[in-house]
Design an enzyme around this catalytic site. Structure first.
Site, PDB file in Angstrom:
ATOM      1  N   GLU A 242      44.411  30.789  29.443  1.00  0.00           N
ATOM      2  CA  GLU A 242      45.023  31.716  30.398  1.00  0.00           C
ATOM      3  C   GLU A 242      43.898  32.489  31.090  1.00  0.00           C
ATOM      4  OE1 GLU A 242      47.658  30.144  27.923  1.00  0.00           O
ATOM      5  OE2 GLU A 242      46.356  31.695  27.070  1.00  0.00           O
TER       6      GLU A 242
ATOM      7  N   SER B  46      34.252  40.383  32.079  1.00  0.00           N
ATOM      8  CA  SER B  46      34.804  39.815  30.846  1.00  0.00           C
ATOM      9  C   SER B  46      35.130  38.341  31.081  1.00  0.00           C
ATOM     10  CB  SER B  46      36.065  40.582  30.425  1.00  0.00           C
ATOM     11  OG  SER B  46      36.548  40.115  29.183  1.00  0.00           O
TER      12      SER B  46
ATOM     13  N   GLU C  37      48.094  54.623  47.188  1.00  0.00           N
ATOM     14  CA  GLU C  37      47.684  53.678  46.151  1.00  0.00           C
ATOM     15  C   GLU C  37      47.868  54.260  44.748  1.00  0.00           C
ATOM     16  OE1 GLU C  37      43.737  52.295  46.937  1.00  0.00           O
ATOM     17  OE2 GLU C  37      44.231  51.534  48.936  1.00  0.00           O
TER      18      GLU C  37
END
Length: 217
Positions: A53, A134, A165
């Protein structure tokens, strides 16, 4: 164990893996993709099909807003959903940052985000690093800049960010050594801030020497 002499001679490139299948598992504020792929092995041959994933975030810009005349760093404090389970607080102290929009130059993002989040104008912009935050499960790539600023233009505790936002940022002005201490204390314990402030620890004397005679107008 494989022969070290054999493995050390291999330099794999972007042509040494095959994406067999890609599906969108979720699409929201961010995306999650399900991948099936295979890649070459250091010992020779290929892997069997691998299922992974991938959290899709894209590119972001970080700005180490530094005042070399006052030896101070301008940071922002905000709520972070990824830190909701932090035993102290999910409000983290960070260097200025923002996502890159489609076809937007990263330098333009640095100037825009600095103005939106702190109200400051960057006097000089210098690229420091481009890195993956990451890569084991996310494609996020950070482009980190040094932004020379005049901290006299900002007040400690000013509120920044765009309401459209859902940004609610508190501007925080810290001496360089105090900012670094916050990475140890846990308030600024995020990779972007740690990398930026450790770079500053190694380079602040050079910056001060080169900017001391160029007082902001």
């Amino acid at each position: 164990m494989s022969n070290p002499a054999f493995t050390s001679s291999i330099d794999f490139t972007a042509t040494d893996y095959t994406l067999i299948e890609e599906k969108t598992a979720y699409q929201g504020f961010f995306a999650l993709r399900k991948l099936t792929l295979k890649h070459k092995l250091f010992k020779g041959g290929w892997t069997q099909p691998i299922h992974r994933e991938l959290f899709v975030r894209g590119q972001a810009v970080g700005v180490l807003a530094y005042d070399p005349w006052q030896d101070k760093v301008v940071m922002v404090e905000q709520f972070r959903v990824g830190a909701m389970n932090d035993p102290k607080s999910p409000w983290l102290l960070e260097v200025i940052a923002g996502m890159i929009e489609e076809n937007e130059p990263p330098e333009a993002v640095a100037h825009r985000e600095t103005k939106e989040e702190s109200g400051l104008t960057i006097l000089h912009l210098e690229h420091l690093y481009t890195y993956y935050s990451s890569p084991g499960g996310s494609d996020e790539q950070i482009i980190l800049y040094l932004g020379i600023v005049d901290s006299n233009q900002v007040n400690n505790g000013d509120i920044g960010g765009l309401a459209t936002e859902h940004e609610d940022l508190r501007v925080t002005l810290l001496h360089r050594t105090d900012a670094l201490q916050e990475t140890i204390n846990g308030k600024a314990a995020n990779t972007l801030s740690i990398i930026a402030l450790q770079w500053l620890t190694l380079n602040h004397q050079r910056l001060q020497a080169s900017w001391v005679k160029q007082q902001p107008q």
